[in-house]
Design a protein around this motif. Structure first.
Motif, short mmCIF file in Angstrom:
data_model
loop_
_atom_site.label_atom_id
_atom_site.label_comp_id
_atom_site.label_asym_id
_atom_site.label_seq_id
_atom_site.Cartn_x
_atom_site.Cartn_y
_atom_site.Cartn_z
N SER A 180 -14.65 -1.53 10.31
CA SER A 180 -15.91 -0.77 10.05
C SER A 180 -15.84 0.47 10.62
O SER A 180 -16.25 1.42 9.83
CB SER A 180 -17.09 -1.55 10.24
N TYR B 272 -12.36 4.64 9.41
CA TYR B 272 -12.14 5.89 8.75
C TYR B 272 -13.27 7.02 9.62
O TYR B 272 -12.83 7.95 9.83
CB TYR B 272 -12.76 5.84 7.32
N THR C 206 -5.99 13.57 7.26
CA THR C 206 -6.00 12.63 6.13
C THR C 206 -7.16 12.00 5.96
O THR C 206 -7.36 10.77 5.21
CB THR C 206 -4.60 11.77 6.22
N HIS C 207 -8.41 12.04 6.95
CA HIS C 207 -9.53 11.52 6.90
C HIS C 207 -10.59 12.57 6.64
O HIS C 207 -11.61 12.46 7.55
CB HIS C 207 -9.79 10.62 8.16
N ASP D 151 -12.43 13.10 3.65
CA ASP D 151 -13.17 12.90 2.43
C ASP D 151 -14.65 12.65 2.87
O ASP D 151 -14.83 11.66 3.44
CB ASP D 151 -12.60 11.78 1.59
N VAL E 95 -16.84 11.71 1.16
CA VAL E 95 -17.77 10.71 0.55
C VAL E 95 -17.24 9.28 1.21
O VAL E 95 -18.05 8.45 1.66
CB VAL E 95 -17.30 10.48 -1.00
N ALA E 96 -15.90 9.23 1.70
CA ALA E 96 -15.32 8.23 2.24
C ALA E 96 -16.04 8.15 3.77
O ALA E 96 -16.32 7.10 4.36
CB ALA E 96 -13.84 8.46 2.21
N LEU E 97 -16.14 9.39 4.34
CA LEU E 97 -16.70 9.56 5.74
C LEU E 97 -18.09 8.78 5.59
O LEU E 97 -18.64 8.09 6.65
CB LEU E 97 -16.72 10.79 6.26
N SER E 98 -19.07 9.06 4.71
CA SER E 98 -20.21 8.74 4.78
C SER E 98 -20.54 7.28 4.34
O SER E 98 -21.22 6.61 5.13
CB SER E 98 -20.99 9.52 3.64
N ALA E 99 -19.51 6.76 3.74
CA ALA E 99 -19.31 5.25 3.37
C ALA E 99 -18.98 4.49 4.84
O ALA E 99 -19.36 3.51 5.22
CB ALA E 99 -18.38 5.03 2.17
N GLY E 100 -17.88 5.22 5.57
CA GLY E 100 -17.52 4.70 6.81
C GLY E 100 -18.45 4.68 7.91
O GLY E 100 -18.60 3.57 8.45
N GLN F 66 -20.94 1.70 7.08
CA GLN F 66 -20.30 0.43 7.14
C GLN F 66 -20.53 0.09 8.74
O GLN F 66 -20.88 -0.98 9.14
CB GLN F 66 -18.88 0.33 6.66
#
Length: 207
Positions: free
Chosen positions: A107, A110, A121-122, A124, A126-131, A134
Motif C-alpha cells: 500500500s 508509490y 518515475t513516481h 503522477d 493522481v497515482a500519488l493521491s491514490a497511493g 491506500q
C-alpha cells in the motif's frame, strides 16, 4: 557466527537487526545494496536470485526473505515469547507478519517512492493521491486492531509481528504527508519506543 548481508539502512535488514537485538544474537554485518556492494553480481545472485537484501548465512545454510529470517532466528533460539509453538498462537502472530509483507507494504510503495525517495518515475499526482489513500486505509486497519488490544498488535505480549509492523509504523510516521489522527497507532509507536532495540533499528531517523 551469524552473517547478515544487507545495507543497515534498509527497512527489511533492520527487521533482522532488531530481532537479533531482542534475542541477543551476535552477528557480522556486511553492507550490500545501493551505495555498498552490488547485489546484481553472480556471487550475490547465487545467494538470493532475487538480488534483494537481507540474506543471512548461518550454520552453513543461506536464507533470504526478512520475515522468514526473523521466524528462523526466533525458532532457533527458542524464543517462544516472540513466536509461539502452539499452532493457533503462532498463526496469529504470522498472520500479522504476512499482512505487513503482502498488504501494508504494497500500500505504501508509490507514496514512499514519490515523497521520500523523490523518484522521478513516481511523479503522477493522481497515482500519488491514490497511493496515500491506500496507505492510510491500511493504517486505519492497524489502528483498529491496536485499539482492540490496547497494547501490541496481537495482544498484551510483544511478538515478532511487532518487529515487522514497528518498522512500517515508523515509516508511516516519518513520511512527509498529512497524517490523520490514529490514536492507537500513536500509542503503539510510543510503546515500542520504550524498547532500546527499536530506538536503535526502528525509530532511528531512517525511513
Amino acid at each position: 557466527m551469524l552473517k547478515i548481508l544487507g545495507k543497515s539502512s534498509s527497512i527489511n535488514v533492520r527487521k533482522v537487526l532488531w530481532t537479533c537485538a531482542e534475542i541477543g544474537i551476535p552477528y557480522q554485518l556486511e553492507q550490500w545494496g545501493s551505495g555498498a556492494q552490488a547485489t546484481d553480481t553472480a556471487y550475490f545472485l547465487g545467494l538470493n536470485p532475487n538480488g534483494m537484501v537481507p540474506v543471512i548465512q548461518d550454520e552453513g545454510a543461506t536464507l533470504w526473505e526478512s520475515n522468514t529470517i526473523c521466524r528462523y532466528l526466533a525458532s532457533k533460539h527458542q524464543r517462544t515469547d516472540l513466536l509461539p509453538t502452539k499452532p493457533i498462537d503462532r498463526a496469529q502472530v504470522e498472520k500479522w507478519m504476512d499482512w505487513q509483507a503482502t498488504e501494508l507494504n504494497n500500500s505504501w510503495r508509490y507514496a514512499f517512492m514519490a515523497l521520500v525517495r523523490l523518484s522521478p518515475t513516481h511523479a503522477d499526482p493522481v497515482a500519488l493521491s491514490a497511493g496515500i489513500a491506500q496507505w492510510t486505509h491500511h493504517m486505519r486497519l492497524l489502528d483498529a486492531q491496536l485499539a482492540s488490544t490496547a497494547a501490541y498488535v496481537n495482544g498484551a505480549e510483544f511478538t515478532l509481528a511487532d518487529i515487522v509492523l514497528g518498522l512500517s509504523v515508523h515509516r508511516w510516521m516519518a513520511a512527509p504527508l498529512e497524517h490523520p489522527v490514529l490514536p492507537a497507532v500513536q500509542a503503539y509507536y510510543e510503546l515500542l519506543s520504550q524498547r532500546e532495540a527499536y530506538l536503535l533499528h526502528g525509530r532511528n531517523g531512517l525511513a
